[in-house]
Scaffold this active site. Structure first.
Site, PDB file in Angstrom:
ATOM      1  N   LEU A   1       0.725  -1.099   0.009  1.00 52.93           N
ATOM      2  CA  LEU A   1      -0.078   0.067  -0.101  1.00 52.93           C
ATOM      3  C   LEU A   1       0.807   1.248  -0.018  1.00 52.93           C
ATOM      4  O   LEU A   1       0.433   2.473   0.045  1.00 52.93           O
ATOM      5  CB  LEU A   1      -1.051   0.256   1.123  1.00 52.93           C
ATOM      6  CG  LEU A   1      -1.629  -0.859   1.373  1.00 52.93           C
ATOM      7  CD1 LEU A   1      -2.696  -1.037   2.601  1.00 52.93           C
ATOM      8  CD2 LEU A   1      -2.663  -1.026   0.236  1.00 52.93           C
TER       9      LEU A   1
ATOM     10  N   GLY B   1       2.975   2.889  -4.182  1.00 50.71           N
ATOM     11  CA  GLY B   1       1.618   3.150  -4.214  1.00 50.71           C
ATOM     12  C   GLY B   1       0.926   3.808  -2.879  1.00 50.71           C
ATOM     13  O   GLY B   1       1.706   3.993  -1.918  1.00 50.71           O
ATOM     14  N   THR B   2      -0.129   4.321  -3.058  1.00 47.94           N
ATOM     15  CA  THR B   2      -1.147   5.056  -2.055  1.00 47.94           C
ATOM     16  C   THR B   2      -0.623   6.647  -1.914  1.00 47.94           C
ATOM     17  O   THR B   2       0.335   7.036  -2.186  1.00 47.94           O
ATOM     18  CB  THR B   2      -0.976   4.491  -0.539  1.00 47.94           C
ATOM     19  OG1 THR B   2      -2.038   4.399  -0.027  1.00 47.94           O
ATOM     20  CG2 THR B   2       0.089   5.106  -0.003  1.00 47.94           C
ATOM     21  N   THR B   3      -1.675   7.364  -1.335  1.00 45.26           N
ATOM     22  CA  THR B   3      -1.770   8.565  -1.009  1.00 45.26           C
ATOM     23  C   THR B   3      -2.479   8.934   0.119  1.00 45.26           C
ATOM     24  O   THR B   3      -3.705   8.472   0.139  1.00 45.26           O
ATOM     25  CB  THR B   3      -2.227   9.786  -2.081  1.00 45.26           C
ATOM     26  OG1 THR B   3      -1.339   9.467  -3.190  1.00 45.26           O
ATOM     27  CG2 THR B   3      -2.052  11.136  -1.449  1.00 45.26           C
TER      28      THR B   3
ATOM     29  N   LYS C   1      -7.720   2.179   3.803  1.00 47.32           N
ATOM     30  CA  LYS C   1      -6.361   2.300   4.419  1.00 47.32           C
ATOM     31  C   LYS C   1      -6.422   3.165   5.554  1.00 47.32           C
ATOM     32  O   LYS C   1      -5.291   3.774   5.866  1.00 47.32           O
ATOM     33  CB  LYS C   1      -5.569   3.128   3.386  1.00 47.32           C
ATOM     34  CG  LYS C   1      -5.649   2.223   1.981  1.00 47.32           C
ATOM     35  CD  LYS C   1      -4.590   3.050   0.922  1.00 47.32           C
ATOM     36  CE  LYS C   1      -4.658   2.369  -0.368  1.00 47.32           C
ATOM     37  NZ  LYS C   1      -3.861   2.893  -1.336  1.00 47.32           N
TER      38      LYS C   1
END
Length: 234
Positions: free
Chosen positions: A22, A39-41, A73
């Site tokens: 993630l 990946g991910t914000t 998340k």
């Protein structure tokens, strides 16, 4: 002496035991191919009324293959605090379970919730000494001293700020927030800004996308909502 006993777990030649990811994770060079898995914000904003946390919902394998489009998340870890999942799925989930258990045990023993500063310090200690691979979460919470946003880096560093962004989309998201953030934002204004930051990152970062999760944290608790379309959150 066995040389493997002194091997750094992030050195090349080691296979990542956690997947999918993630967020940013260590590069595995064991097969001669350098693949940085990203990946991910995730975004956290403190206001006078509480804390707003926003994240995308995409999980990826190696930052190149979308393995899940519905990942929540952000999770409640304390009656008035929540934390984002950034890093490998296994490491991030284990980290949150451990921290949630310790916060619950503290409250049971002392009949009062842990302060957010103490919770952040505990999180940093766990990140520094535990087996949690390449995590970089945001911790947001409210206590008697007000609203707090912390970042916990993989080495256990703990930093508090009015707002924070982690993940591979952080550069784009930070640019959005820097241009619009004001210290007297209302909760609704903070939600809109956090949503815009995640949306901007999702447009450019291949590891971010597939909707939005918004957590609103106040002294009354944690409320988490999911949106398939970011426009629905505005």
């Amino acid at each position: 002496m066995n040389p493997d006993l002194n091997m750094n777990p992030h050195d090349s030649g080691r296979t990542d035991p956690y997947a999918p990811e993630l967020g940013e994770i260590a590069t595995d060079e064991g097969d001669g191919e350098n693949v940085t898995k990203t990946g991910t914000t995730t975004v956290g904003l403190a206001t006078e009324e509480g804390v707003v946390i926003a994240t995308d919902r995409r999980a990826s394998l190696g930052g190149r293959f979308v393995s899940n489009k519905n990942v929540v998340k952000v999770e409640e870890i304390h009656p008035t605090a929540a934390m984002t999942l950034v890093g490998s799925v296994g490491g991030a989930q284990s980290f949150i379970r451990t921290l949630r258990s310790e916060a619950s045990l503290y409250e049971t023993r002392r009949d009062e919730p842990m302060s957010i500063n103490a919770l952040a310090t505990l999180a940093g200690n766990f990140a520094r000494g535990g087996p949690f691979l390449a995590i970089h979460p945001i911790l947001g919470g409210v206590d008697d001293e007000g609203s707090h946003v912390y970042t916990i880096d993989p080495a256990g560093g703990v930093m508090e700020d009015d707002y924070a962004v982690t993940g591979s989309g952080m550069q784009v998201a930070y640019g959005t927030i820097e241009g619009e953030y004001e210290s007297d934002l209302s909760t609704e204004e903070a939600k809109e800004l956090a949503t815009n930051a995640v949306q901007a990152a999702s447009e450019r970062d291949t590891g971010s996308g597939n909707g939005l999760v918004i957590a609103e944290i106040t002294d009354e608790g944690v409320e988490i909502e999911e949106f398939d379309d970011l426009a629905d959150a505005l």
